[in-house]
Design a protein around this motif. Structure first.
Motif, PDB file in Angstrom:
ATOM      1  N   SER A 122      18.969  57.548  32.049  1.00  0.00           N
ATOM      2  CA  SER A 122      18.567  56.491  32.967  1.00  0.00           C
ATOM      3  C   SER A 122      19.746  56.135  33.845  1.00  0.00           C
ATOM      4  N   GLY A 123      19.533  55.229  34.790  1.00  0.00           N
ATOM      5  CA  GLY A 123      20.573  54.967  35.774  1.00  0.00           C
ATOM      6  C   GLY A 123      21.481  53.796  35.457  1.00  0.00           C
ATOM      7  N   SER A 124      21.402  53.210  34.266  1.00  0.00           N
ATOM      8  CA  SER A 124      22.184  52.017  33.971  1.00  0.00           C
ATOM      9  C   SER A 124      23.621  52.362  33.603  1.00  0.00           C
ATOM     10  N   ASP A 125      24.563  51.554  34.089  1.00  0.00           N
ATOM     11  CA  ASP A 125      25.976  51.731  33.747  1.00  0.00           C
ATOM     12  C   ASP A 125      26.263  51.312  32.304  1.00  0.00           C
ATOM     13  N   LEU A 126      25.307  50.623  31.660  1.00  0.00           N
ATOM     14  CA  LEU A 126      25.519  50.160  30.294  1.00  0.00           C
ATOM     15  C   LEU A 126      25.195  51.235  29.268  1.00  0.00           C
ATOM     16  N   GLU A 127      24.663  52.359  29.727  1.00  0.00           N
ATOM     17  CA  GLU A 127      24.288  53.420  28.808  1.00  0.00           C
ATOM     18  C   GLU A 127      25.483  53.887  27.982  1.00  0.00           C
ATOM     19  N   GLY A 128      25.257  54.104  26.702  1.00  0.00           N
ATOM     20  CA  GLY A 128      26.299  54.657  25.849  1.00  0.00           C
ATOM     21  C   GLY A 128      27.305  53.630  25.360  1.00  0.00           C
ATOM     22  N   MET A 129      27.135  52.359  25.737  1.00  0.00           N
ATOM     23  CA  MET A 129      28.065  51.317  25.308  1.00  0.00           C
ATOM     24  C   MET A 129      27.443  50.531  24.161  1.00  0.00           C
ATOM     25  N   GLU A 130      28.164  50.400  23.043  1.00  0.00           N
ATOM     26  CA  GLU A 130      27.634  49.666  21.899  1.00  0.00           C
ATOM     27  C   GLU A 130      27.549  48.170  22.200  1.00  0.00           C
ATOM     28  N   SER A 131      28.573  47.622  22.840  1.00  0.00           N
ATOM     29  CA  SER A 131      28.539  46.223  23.268  1.00  0.00           C
ATOM     30  C   SER A 131      29.435  46.069  24.484  1.00  0.00           C
ATOM     31  N   VAL A 132      29.183  45.029  25.250  1.00  0.00           N
ATOM     32  CA  VAL A 132      29.918  44.807  26.488  1.00  0.00           C
ATOM     33  C   VAL A 132      31.071  43.837  26.263  1.00  0.00           C
ATOM     34  N   PHE A 133      30.769  42.692  25.649  1.00  0.00           N
ATOM     35  CA  PHE A 133      31.782  41.675  25.380  1.00  0.00           C
ATOM     36  C   PHE A 133      31.951  41.486  23.879  1.00  0.00           C
ATOM     37  N   GLU A 134      33.195  41.280  23.466  1.00  0.00           N
ATOM     38  CA  GLU A 134      33.480  41.036  22.062  1.00  0.00           C
ATOM     39  C   GLU A 134      33.131  39.595  21.722  1.00  0.00           C
ATOM     40  N   LEU A 135      32.199  39.427  20.793  1.00  0.00           N
ATOM     41  CA  LEU A 135      31.779  38.110  20.346  1.00  0.00           C
ATOM     42  C   LEU A 135      32.007  37.990  18.843  1.00  0.00           C
ATOM     43  N   PRO A 136      32.267  36.796  18.285  1.00  0.00           N
ATOM     44  CA  PRO A 136      32.333  35.520  19.004  1.00  0.00           C
ATOM     45  C   PRO A 136      33.575  35.400  19.880  1.00  0.00           C
ATOM     46  N   CYS A 137      33.549  34.442  20.790  1.00  0.00           N
ATOM     47  CA  CYS A 137      34.686  34.220  21.672  1.00  0.00           C
ATOM     48  C   CYS A 137      35.885  33.723  20.875  1.00  0.00           C
ATOM     49  N   ASP A 138      37.066  33.923  21.457  1.00  0.00           N
ATOM     50  CA  ASP A 138      38.283  33.471  20.778  1.00  0.00           C
ATOM     51  C   ASP A 138      38.287  31.958  20.583  1.00  0.00           C
ATOM     52  N   SER A 139      37.790  31.223  21.583  1.00  0.00           N
ATOM     53  CA  SER A 139      37.791  29.758  21.481  1.00  0.00           C
ATOM     54  C   SER A 139      36.844  29.155  22.504  1.00  0.00           C
ATOM     55  N   VAL A 140      36.324  27.982  22.157  1.00  0.00           N
ATOM     56  CA  VAL A 140      35.529  27.155  23.068  1.00  0.00           C
ATOM     57  C   VAL A 140      36.025  25.734  22.896  1.00  0.00           C
ATOM     58  N   PHE A 141      36.467  25.106  23.987  1.00  0.00           N
ATOM     59  CA  PHE A 141      36.976  23.743  23.863  1.00  0.00           C
ATOM     60  C   PHE A 141      36.567  22.915  25.068  1.00  0.00           C
ATOM     61  N   PRO A 142      36.404  21.595  24.884  1.00  0.00           N
ATOM     62  CA  PRO A 142      35.912  20.721  25.957  1.00  0.00           C
ATOM     63  C   PRO A 142      36.997  20.386  26.973  1.00  0.00           C
ATOM     64  N   ALA A 143      36.546  20.058  28.171  1.00  0.00           N
ATOM     65  CA  ALA A 143      37.448  19.616  29.240  1.00  0.00           C
ATOM     66  C   ALA A 143      36.724  18.571  30.073  1.00  0.00           C
ATOM     67  N   ASN A 144      37.494  17.635  30.645  1.00  0.00           N
ATOM     68  CA  ASN A 144      36.936  16.623  31.526  1.00  0.00           C
ATOM     69  C   ASN A 144      37.272  16.991  32.960  1.00  0.00           C
ATOM     70  N   ILE A 145      36.258  17.336  33.739  1.00  0.00           N
ATOM     71  CA  ILE A 145      36.466  17.768  35.117  1.00  0.00           C
ATOM     72  C   ILE A 145      35.787  16.767  36.049  1.00  0.00           C
ATOM     73  N   GLY A 146      36.594  15.888  36.623  1.00  0.00           N
ATOM     74  CA  GLY A 146      36.049  14.907  37.556  1.00  0.00           C
ATOM     75  C   GLY A 146      34.993  14.015  36.928  1.00  0.00           C
ATOM     76  N   GLY A 147      35.145  13.693  35.647  1.00  0.00           N
ATOM     77  CA  GLY A 147      34.169  12.873  34.974  1.00  0.00           C
ATOM     78  C   GLY A 147      33.033  13.652  34.338  1.00  0.00           C
ATOM     79  N   LEU A 148      32.957  14.953  34.590  1.00  0.00           N
ATOM     80  CA  LEU A 148      31.936  15.802  33.993  1.00  0.00           C
ATOM     81  C   LEU A 148      32.492  16.454  32.727  1.00  0.00           C
ATOM     82  N   VAL A 149      31.664  16.541  31.707  1.00  0.00           N
ATOM     83  CA  VAL A 149      32.057  17.248  30.496  1.00  0.00           C
ATOM     84  C   VAL A 149      31.872  18.747  30.743  1.00  0.00           C
ATOM     85  N   ALA A 150      32.931  19.490  30.573  1.00  0.00           N
ATOM     86  CA  ALA A 150      32.898  20.936  30.802  1.00  0.00           C
ATOM     87  C   ALA A 150      33.462  21.652  29.585  1.00  0.00           C
ATOM     88  N   TRP A 151      33.324  22.982  29.600  1.00  0.00           N
ATOM     89  CA  TRP A 151      33.780  23.784  28.458  1.00  0.00           C
ATOM     90  C   TRP A 151      34.510  25.008  28.977  1.00  0.00           C
TER      91      TRP A 151
END
Length: 213
Positions: free
Chosen positions: A184-213
């Motif tokens: 098929s024409g997909s570039d994902l062919e033959g790849m077991e996974s694209v991104f390594e999960l779980p992520c190294d870290s997830v932490f909160p941030a305050n951006i202009g009064g908005l809760v962000a991650w």
């Protein structure tokens, strides 16, 4: 300080990324010297700019060309104040879901992606994220790193997981067709996974009064 505040708050109500936040994201990414850094959703170019004064080649893109006028004066002002040797920052007009970059070109991706509030609706964001992350996977070098600022980390992690599941499905499908000589024409062919999960870290941030991650 007053002038800086005017630079990062626009009449349309959008809050642009502050240099201090960009510096934190770059620190978290911890790129090696002279890395190629990409921000696919660069806005006025704060991340490419801050990366460039840390001796990296930085590249950013934005769909809204009206923001480009903010980049040049910001670049000049920042580099006048910096005593460090700087490299290059480029800001281009593009659609982040169709990046005009070759495969395995970028060492690190650092980006403040749309939150699904003032920039894109929640529904549009759910359509946008899979295409954006696919392009990020395509242009990142093997074992490349990605640091993203987002409004909802669960939405982002689900999109990453779905992309990995799609990759595994195509890998199994590709393996089943090898004997038949089909592909098929997909570039994902033959790849077991694209991104390594779980992520190294997830932490909160305050951006202009908005809760962000």
């Amino acid at each position: 300080k007053q002038g800086s505040a005017k630079m990062f708050n626009f009449p349309d109500g959008f809050l642009r990324l502050r240099p201090s936040t960009a510096d934190i994201m770059i620190h978290v990414a911890n790129p090696s010297p002279h890395s190629v850094i990409l921000d696919p959703c660069a806005g006025i170019g704060t991340i490419p700019l801050r990366s460039s004064i840390k001796s990296h080649y930085s590249l950013g893109g934005e769909l809204s060309e009206s923001l480009f006028s903010q980049f040049v004066p910001q670049f000049i002002e920042c580099h006048k104040k910096s005593n460090k040797s700087s490299r290059v920052a480029d800001l281009l007009g593009w659609d982040a879901t169709i990046l005009p970059l070759r495969d395995s070109f970028v060492d690190v991706i650092i980006s403040d992606i749309p939150f699904g509030q003032k920039c894109l609706s929640t529904n549009l964001l759910s359509v946008f994220l899979p295409s954006l992350l696919y392009q990020c996977a395509r242009v990142l070098v093997p074992n490349g790193k990605m640091v993203l600022l987002c409004g909802n980390f669960e939405t982002l992690l689900n999109a990453l997981d779905n992309l990995n599941n799609r990759s595994r499905y195509l890998s199994e499908k590709h393996a089943g067709r090898e004997d038949d000589g089909g592909r098929s024409g997909s570039d994902l062919e033959g790849m077991e996974s694209v991104f390594e999960l779980p992520c190294d870290s997830v932490f909160p941030a305050n951006i202009g009064g908005l809760v962000a991650w």
